[in-house]
Every structure is written in C-alpha cells, then in structure tokens.
Design a protein around this motif. Sequence first.
Motif, short mmCIF file in Angstrom:
data_model
loop_
_atom_site.label_atom_id
_atom_site.label_comp_id
_atom_site.label_asym_id
_atom_site.label_seq_id
_atom_site.Cartn_x
_atom_site.Cartn_y
_atom_site.Cartn_z
N GLU A 16 0.83 -1.20 0.00
CA GLU A 16 0.00 0.00 0.00
C GLU A 16 0.87 1.26 0.00
O GLU A 16 0.56 2.23 -0.67
N LEU A 17 1.97 1.22 0.74
CA LEU A 17 2.89 2.35 0.77
C LEU A 17 3.54 2.54 -0.61
O LEU A 17 3.67 3.66 -1.08
N ALA A 18 3.92 1.43 -1.25
CA ALA A 18 4.51 1.51 -2.59
C ALA A 18 3.52 2.13 -3.57
O ALA A 18 3.89 2.95 -4.41
N GLU A 19 2.27 1.79 -3.44
CA GLU A 19 1.23 2.37 -4.30
C GLU A 19 1.05 3.85 -3.99
O GLU A 19 1.05 4.70 -4.89
N LYS A 20 0.96 4.16 -2.71
CA LYS A 20 0.73 5.55 -2.27
C LYS A 20 1.87 6.48 -2.70
O LYS A 20 1.63 7.62 -3.08
N LYS A 21 3.10 5.98 -2.66
CA LYS A 21 4.26 6.82 -2.97
C LYS A 21 4.64 6.81 -4.44
O LYS A 21 5.61 7.42 -4.85
N GLY A 22 3.88 6.09 -5.27
CA GLY A 22 4.09 6.14 -6.71
C GLY A 22 5.11 5.15 -7.25
O GLY A 22 5.45 5.19 -8.43
N CYS A 23 5.60 4.25 -6.42
CA CYS A 23 6.62 3.28 -6.86
C CYS A 23 6.09 2.39 -8.00
O CYS A 23 6.85 2.03 -8.90
N LEU A 24 4.80 2.06 -7.92
CA LEU A 24 4.24 1.12 -8.89
C LEU A 24 3.99 1.75 -10.26
O LEU A 24 3.62 1.05 -11.20
N ALA A 25 4.23 3.04 -10.39
CA ALA A 25 4.15 3.67 -11.71
C ALA A 25 5.30 3.20 -12.59
O ALA A 25 5.15 3.11 -13.81
N CYS A 26 6.44 2.89 -11.98
CA CYS A 26 7.63 2.49 -12.75
C CYS A 26 8.09 1.06 -12.45
O CYS A 26 8.91 0.52 -13.20
N HIS A 27 7.63 0.48 -11.36
CA HIS A 27 8.07 -0.85 -10.95
C HIS A 27 6.86 -1.76 -10.74
O HIS A 27 5.78 -1.30 -10.41
N ALA A 28 7.08 -3.05 -10.89
CA ALA A 28 6.09 -4.07 -10.56
C ALA A 28 6.81 -5.13 -9.74
O ALA A 28 8.04 -5.22 -9.75
N VAL A 29 6.06 -5.94 -9.04
CA VAL A 29 6.66 -6.97 -8.20
C VAL A 29 7.43 -7.97 -9.04
O VAL A 29 8.58 -8.30 -8.74
N ASP A 30 6.83 -8.44 -10.13
CA ASP A 30 7.47 -9.54 -10.86
C ASP A 30 7.64 -9.30 -12.36
O ASP A 30 7.82 -10.24 -13.13
N ALA A 31 7.59 -8.04 -12.78
CA ALA A 31 7.79 -7.74 -14.20
C ALA A 31 8.51 -6.40 -14.34
O ALA A 31 8.28 -5.48 -13.58
N LYS A 32 9.39 -6.32 -15.31
CA LYS A 32 10.08 -5.07 -15.60
C LYS A 32 9.10 -4.09 -16.23
O LYS A 32 8.31 -4.45 -17.08
N ARG A 33 9.14 -2.88 -15.76
CA ARG A 33 8.39 -1.79 -16.38
C ARG A 33 9.43 -0.79 -16.84
O ARG A 33 10.37 -1.15 -17.52
N ILE A 34 9.31 0.43 -16.44
CA ILE A 34 10.35 1.42 -16.73
C ILE A 34 11.60 1.07 -15.93
O ILE A 34 12.71 1.15 -16.42
N GLY A 35 11.38 0.66 -14.68
CA GLY A 35 12.47 0.20 -13.81
C GLY A 35 12.39 -1.30 -13.60
O GLY A 35 11.45 -1.96 -14.06
N PRO A 36 13.36 -1.85 -12.90
CA PRO A 36 13.39 -3.30 -12.69
C PRO A 36 12.25 -3.76 -11.78
O PRO A 36 11.69 -2.96 -11.02
N SER A 37 11.94 -5.05 -11.87
CA SER A 37 10.94 -5.61 -10.97
C SER A 37 11.52 -5.67 -9.56
O SER A 37 12.74 -5.71 -9.37
N PHE A 38 10.65 -5.69 -8.58
CA PHE A 38 11.10 -5.80 -7.20
C PHE A 38 11.80 -7.14 -6.97
O PHE A 38 12.76 -7.22 -6.21
N LYS A 39 11.34 -8.19 -7.64
CA LYS A 39 12.00 -9.50 -7.51
C LYS A 39 13.43 -9.46 -8.05
O LYS A 39 14.33 -10.06 -7.48
#
Length: 106
Positions: free
Chosen positions: A28-51
């Motif tokens: 929820e904090l990652a969503e609130k702070k905008g991290c998920l705009a560029c990152h995903a848990v298990d897939a590369k987006r603009i930035g690397p995946s969290f995994k």
Amino acid sequence: MIKENPMKIALLLTSTLLISASAFANPELAEKKGCLACHAVDAKRIGPSFKDVAAKYAGDKKVVAALASKVRKGGGGVWGSIPMPANTQVSEAEAKQLVEWVLATK
C-alpha cells in the motif's frame, strides 16, 4: 503443565501483529508513494521488478541504507540508461520500509 506468563503472551501477540501490519502496509505504501508507476513486483516496467532487485542484492546486509538513499535522491546506471527520479515525497523511514519490503520479495 507449563505455566504461561500472560504478559509474555500479550507481548508476543502484540509484536506479531505489529510485524504483520507493517508487512501488509508496504504494498500500500509503494502504491501511495508512486513506486508502482515504474516498478512491478514480478515484471520489468520502466524500472526493474522488485523480484529482480531482491535477487541482485540478496545477502547484502549493507544495501538497505544505500537503496533507501536512491529511493529519495534518485540514481542511475545500475539498471540501464533510464535514471530513477528523486522521490522527495518519501521520508527516510518510508524509504527504508519500502527497501526492506522490496528486498524481502521472493
């Protein structure tokens, strides 16, 4: 029969609930702070995946402070040519919490 100490049991339950609550709060904090705009848990987006981040830094006990600093100040060159922008809306405590959560991603 083992005598149970009610204070120890209450302390253990409280500690467990606090740890569980903070673990659930991180996505929820990652969503609130905008991290998920560029990152995903298990897939590369603009930035690397969290995994991928967790795998790269697995076992490095000193990396939390460095990555928390990158979350707040931004950085580049580690994951490609697109730099990570500064996230000044993230406090030091939140950055540390987010990094610890990302590093625990399996």
